[in-house]
Design a protein around this motif. Structure first.
Motif, PDB file in Angstrom:
ATOM      1  N   PHE A   1      70.299  46.741  98.231  1.00 40.55           N
ATOM      2  CA  PHE A   1      71.297  46.519  97.438  1.00 40.55           C
ATOM      3  C   PHE A   1      71.050  46.634  96.003  1.00 40.55           C
ATOM      4  O   PHE A   1      72.045  47.162  95.203  1.00 40.55           O
ATOM      5  N   LYS A   2      69.831  46.693  95.564  1.00 39.04           N
ATOM      6  CA  LYS A   2      69.548  46.857  94.055  1.00 39.04           C
ATOM      7  C   LYS A   2      68.426  47.883  94.300  1.00 39.04           C
ATOM      8  O   LYS A   2      67.117  47.087  94.599  1.00 39.04           O
ATOM      9  N   HIS A   3      68.106  49.290  94.180  1.00 33.79           N
ATOM     10  CA  HIS A   3      67.074  49.871  94.235  1.00 33.79           C
ATOM     11  C   HIS A   3      67.131  51.251  93.318  1.00 33.79           C
ATOM     12  O   HIS A   3      67.905  51.637  93.087  1.00 33.79           O
ATOM     13  N   SER A   4      65.761  51.456  93.004  1.00 35.04           N
ATOM     14  CA  SER A   4      65.384  52.687  92.429  1.00 35.04           C
ATOM     15  C   SER A   4      64.538  53.568  93.145  1.00 35.04           C
ATOM     16  O   SER A   4      63.424  52.933  93.582  1.00 35.04           O
ATOM     17  N   GLY A   5      64.783  55.058  93.467  1.00 31.08           N
ATOM     18  CA  GLY A   5      64.024  55.543  94.006  1.00 31.08           C
ATOM     19  C   GLY A   5      63.966  57.177  93.888  1.00 31.08           C
ATOM     20  O   GLY A   5      64.994  57.819  93.345  1.00 31.08           O
ATOM     21  N   ARG A   6      63.093  57.825  94.332  1.00 32.27           N
ATOM     22  CA  ARG A   6      62.878  59.302  94.167  1.00 32.27           C
ATOM     23  C   ARG A   6      63.759  60.101  95.252  1.00 32.27           C
ATOM     24  O   ARG A   6      63.793  59.806  96.209  1.00 32.27           O
ATOM     25  N   ALA A   7      64.554  61.050  94.725  1.00 34.48           N
ATOM     26  CA  ALA A   7      65.438  61.870  95.382  1.00 34.48           C
ATOM     27  C   ALA A   7      64.446  62.857  96.294  1.00 34.48           C
ATOM     28  O   ALA A   7      63.508  63.511  95.656  1.00 34.48           O
ATOM     29  N   LEU A   8      64.661  63.158  97.552  1.00 32.45           N
ATOM     30  CA  LEU A   8      64.300  64.116  98.478  1.00 32.45           C
ATOM     31  C   LEU A   8      65.317  65.036  98.829  1.00 32.45           C
ATOM     32  O   LEU A   8      65.982  64.359  99.758  1.00 32.45           O
ATOM     33  N   VAL A   9      65.648  66.135  98.169  1.00 30.95           N
ATOM     34  CA  VAL A   9      66.996  66.816  98.583  1.00 30.95           C
ATOM     35  C   VAL A   9      66.869  67.911  99.649  1.00 30.95           C
ATOM     36  O   VAL A   9      65.771  68.846  99.554  1.00 30.95           O
TER      37      VAL A   9
ATOM     38  N   ASP B  83      73.116  50.236  92.626  1.00 29.70           N
ATOM     39  CA  ASP B  83      73.455  48.661  92.632  1.00 29.70           C
ATOM     40  C   ASP B  83      74.794  48.117  93.073  1.00 29.70           C
ATOM     41  O   ASP B  83      75.722  48.475  92.550  1.00 29.70           O
ATOM     42  N   ILE B  84      74.486  47.686  94.298  1.00 31.42           N
ATOM     43  CA  ILE B  84      75.712  47.726  95.319  1.00 31.42           C
ATOM     44  C   ILE B  84      76.486  46.451  94.599  1.00 31.42           C
ATOM     45  O   ILE B  84      77.913  46.762  94.412  1.00 31.42           O
ATOM     46  N   PRO B  85      76.038  45.407  93.926  1.00 28.97           N
ATOM     47  CA  PRO B  85      76.916  44.217  93.591  1.00 28.97           C
ATOM     48  C   PRO B  85      77.621  44.879  92.331  1.00 28.97           C
ATOM     49  O   PRO B  85      78.768  44.501  92.173  1.00 28.97           O
ATOM     50  N   ALA B  86      77.056  45.835  91.562  1.00 22.71           N
ATOM     51  CA  ALA B  86      77.661  46.145  90.390  1.00 22.71           C
ATOM     52  C   ALA B  86      78.486  47.310  90.847  1.00 22.71           C
ATOM     53  O   ALA B  86      79.111  48.065  90.049  1.00 22.71           O
ATOM     54  N   ARG B  87      78.420  48.005  92.134  1.00 26.40           N
ATOM     55  CA  ARG B  87      79.368  49.083  92.608  1.00 26.40           C
ATOM     56  C   ARG B  87      79.006  50.329  91.722  1.00 26.40           C
ATOM     57  O   ARG B  87      79.848  51.018  91.588  1.00 26.40           O
ATOM     58  N   SER B  88      77.836  50.656  91.348  1.00 27.80           N
ATOM     59  CA  SER B  88      77.227  51.772  90.745  1.00 27.80           C
ATOM     60  C   SER B  88      76.070  52.402  91.397  1.00 27.80           C
ATOM     61  O   SER B  88      75.401  51.839  92.066  1.00 27.80           O
ATOM     62  N   ILE B  89      76.119  53.873  91.257  1.00 27.88           N
ATOM     63  CA  ILE B  89      75.089  54.687  91.790  1.00 27.88           C
ATOM     64  C   ILE B  89      74.878  55.881  90.660  1.00 27.88           C
ATOM     65  O   ILE B  89      76.104  56.456  90.255  1.00 27.88           O
ATOM     66  N   ASN B  90      73.790  56.175  90.371  1.00 21.70           N
ATOM     67  CA  ASN B  90      73.466  56.816  89.301  1.00 21.70           C
ATOM     68  C   ASN B  90      72.307  57.765  89.355  1.00 21.70           C
ATOM     69  O   ASN B  90      71.186  57.151  89.985  1.00 21.70           O
ATOM     70  N   MET B  91      72.142  59.052  88.733  1.00 13.53           N
ATOM     71  CA  MET B  91      70.832  59.628  88.652  1.00 13.53           C
ATOM     72  C   MET B  91      70.297  59.559  87.468  1.00 13.53           C
ATOM     73  O   MET B  91      71.132  59.764  86.412  1.00 13.53           O
ATOM     74  N   GLU B  92      69.002  59.255  87.129  1.00 19.17           N
ATOM     75  CA  GLU B  92      68.474  59.068  85.632  1.00 19.17           C
ATOM     76  C   GLU B  92      68.151  60.460  85.181  1.00 19.17           C
ATOM     77  O   GLU B  92      66.904  60.755  85.003  1.00 19.17           O
ATOM     78  N   VAL B  93      69.270  61.269  84.946  1.00 25.94           N
ATOM     79  CA  VAL B  93      69.006  62.503  84.353  1.00 25.94           C
ATOM     80  C   VAL B  93      69.969  62.568  83.035  1.00 25.94           C
ATOM     81  O   VAL B  93      71.194  62.187  83.242  1.00 25.94           O
TER      82      VAL B  93
END
Length: 579
Positions: A405-413, A512-522
């Motif tokens: 529900f709240k998580h940061s991780g590395r992208a594998l594309v 961040d599902i409770p905050a309804r957000s998803i972002n790439m840290e770029v």
């Protein structure tokens, strides 16, 4: 008692059959050629039965018989039934995806109704895209219409395990990949997971969409919950045939039934059912055909205050649609959540939703939970937005592990499905359980048709370590029977240059599902540089239906209808000229 608004002279079919002229002579003579006497069809409501049966659609194989039950009901009520076959979109057989052809079915349904001498229509569907496709077409055609759901199949069984279609296929496949299930056992699962005709018996897209059809008022009360092999399904089919004749006399058209309030009811019920993520795309397109501006925000708003109370797989762990029916079915669920509904919404039986669900009882509080003891505190779906999905994306929190529900991780594309499928089987793949697997070029245009690839396989390396869920993101869809931390429908899609096209392996993604957000840290500067370097992948189609699809399909957040079919595109189509 129904109030008749139509007379024999004002029947639509009378324009073909009733006049004393050469053209009507031709129409009547050709019907007589088939062995019918004029008194059988002249002056009676002519009822089209749009049947999506085919030898390649296992979900609809009983429709060959059910159409006769519908005809029986039409004849009992004084109508004249005519069966009009429509394209049969078998979810398991049609490639690359039935979603590519949903709008084709909608076009066919609309034009079959408009071009033929029919006064009303019975829509026979259920396998995922047939429900929205038929309803979209009938709504645009504008004649009285009633929907007959195919109904879910019986629960599966294998070595004492109760099997749910789709959901258990994914689960046991991972066990086989991990070396825990033999080939012989796998064959046993294949034979036990689908034991009868009917649609998936999990709360997949089929059961979600037929329940939505009932909720918006387009089926008889309780019709969507009846298992396909149950004798009640036969009776419902003939009753639908009788009812459509009365609807013609009452001039009870989809426009009178499908209001914004009815679609808000559908969204609320979908959330309470633990619905398929596909519901968002289909409900948006269905509502816009009816002139109702429904969008992602309506789903997210509803998810905040309607809990999941249907304990059905894949959101639940134990029960299937057969259990749901025995527990009281959709009327019982709706009665339990009636405070969340517009009870004065009209339905095809001429009564309101409130009247239809009055007195409906729940017979198993574990299958249909009380509102104060839900399976999941919020609704089934959540809409996320951020720099990777500015127009939104969807996740089903009720069917994924809470640690995501709240998580940061590395992208594998991965840029395409075949390379992803090959890579996840490698034992030396550089991946951890905290990474984001990302698949792109799988959206409405890129797929093409937005295939159900969104439940990316867990890499075999992790499966062997016991991992059964991880974050996965794509502009694809996933089967309603699927589960897990899958972020879907990313819009705009990567194929047209949406931000998903700019993600690179190693980028950090934060959800961040409770905050309804998803972002790439770029940084914005780096994204702008990547955008300047981006090149669109090759065209998917050069001719035919696929080319037309590519020219006119809308994005996931807009329902994936064709732009020229939506209400408001241009003037409505009038009645065909009869010379």
């Amino acid at each position: 008692m129904s109030i008749r608004k139509k007379s024999i002279e004002t029947l639509r079919s009378a324009r073909w059959f009733a006049k004393d002229d050469l053209r009507s002579f031709g129409h009547r003579s050709r019907v007589m050629q088939m062995g019918y006497a004029p008194e059988e069809f002249v002056g009676r409501p002519v009822i089209a039965i749009l049947n999506t049966w085919s030898d390649m659609n296992s979900c609809h194989m009983h429709f060959k018989q059910r159409v006769e039950d519908v005809k029986r009901g039409v004849l009992q009520a004084g109508g004249f039934p005519v069966e009009l076959p429509a394209i049969s979109l078998s979810e398991s057989a049609v490639k690359p995806t039935t979603m590519l052809y949903r709008n084709l079915l909608a076009i066919e349904a609309e034009e079959l109704i408009r071009s033929h001498p029919v006064d009303g229509v019975v829509l026979m569907g259920g396998c995922d895209k047939t429900t929205p496709g038929l309803l979209m077409g009938a709504t645009s055609a504008g004649v009285p219409a009633i929907f007959v759901p195919a109904g879910p199949m019986l629960r599966g069984n294998w070595q004492g395990h109760v099997l749910g279609s789709g959901s258990d296929a994914w689960k046991f496949w991972d066990e086989r990949r991990a070396g825990k299930i033999s080939k012989e056992e796998w064959v046993g699962i294949e034979g036990g997971i689908a034991r009868s005709h009917g649609t998936c018996m999990t709360m997949g897209t089929a059961s979600t969409m037929t329940a939505i059809a009932e909720t918006i008022g387009m089926t008889l009360p309780g019709a969507s919950s009846i298992p396909a092999p149950d004798a009640s399904h036969v009776r419902m089919s003939s009753e639908s045939g009788r009812r459509i004749v009365e609807m013609v006399w009452e001039d009870l058209t989809p426009a009178r039934i499908q209001t914004r309030e009815s679609f808000e009811n559908a969204i609320a019920v979908a959330m309470a059912m633990g619905c398929s993520t596909n519901a968002i795309i289909h409900v948006i397109s269905m509502a816009r055909r009816a002139g109702c501006d429904i969008g992602l925000e309506d789903f997210d708003k509803m998810s905040r205050h309607v809990p999941v109370i249907a304990n059905i797989r894949p959101s639940g762990e134990t029960y299937l649609m057969e259990d749901f029916y025995y527990a009281g079915g959709l009327p019982a669920l709706m009665n339990r959540m009636r405070a969340k509904l517009h009870l004065d919404a009209l339905t095809v039986n001429g009564r309101t939703i409130g009247e239809n669900i009055d007195g409906a009882e729940v017979y198993n509080d574990d299958v249909i939970r009380p509102m104060d003891n839900p399976l999941y505190e919020e609704g089934a779906l959540a809409v996320l937005k951020g720099n990777i999905a500015p127009d939104g994306c969807v996740i089903k929190p009720s069917a994924c592990e809470k640690r995501f529900f709240k998580h940061s991780g590395r992208a594998l594309v991965f840029d395409d499905y075949p390379s992803m499928k090959e890579a996840v089987e490698r034992d030396d793949l550089d991946v951890t359980a905290d990474d984001f697997l990302i698949l792109r070029n799988a959206g409405p245009l890129g797929g093409p048709g937005m295939p159900e690839w969104g439940m990316l396989p867990i890499p075999k390396k992790l499966v062997k370590q016991g991992v059964r869920d991880m974050l996965r993101m794509s502009d694809a869809r996933m089967s309603g029977t699927s589960y897990g931390a899958c972020i879907l429908h990313v819009a705009p899609e990567s194929y047209i240059g949406g931000p998903l096209a700019l993600v690179r392996t190693g980028d950090i993604i934060t959800i961040d599902i409770p905050a309804r957000s998803i972002n790439m840290e770029v940084s914005e500067e780096e994204l702008a540089r990547r955008k300047a370097e981006w090149k669109q992948p090759p065209k998917r189609f050069e001719r035919g239906y696929g080319w037309m699809f590519s020219q006119h399909i809308k994005q996931a957040n807009e329902g994936c209808d064709f732009d020229f079919l939506e209400t408001g595109f241009g003037a409505g189509v009038g009645e065909p000229d009869i010379y």
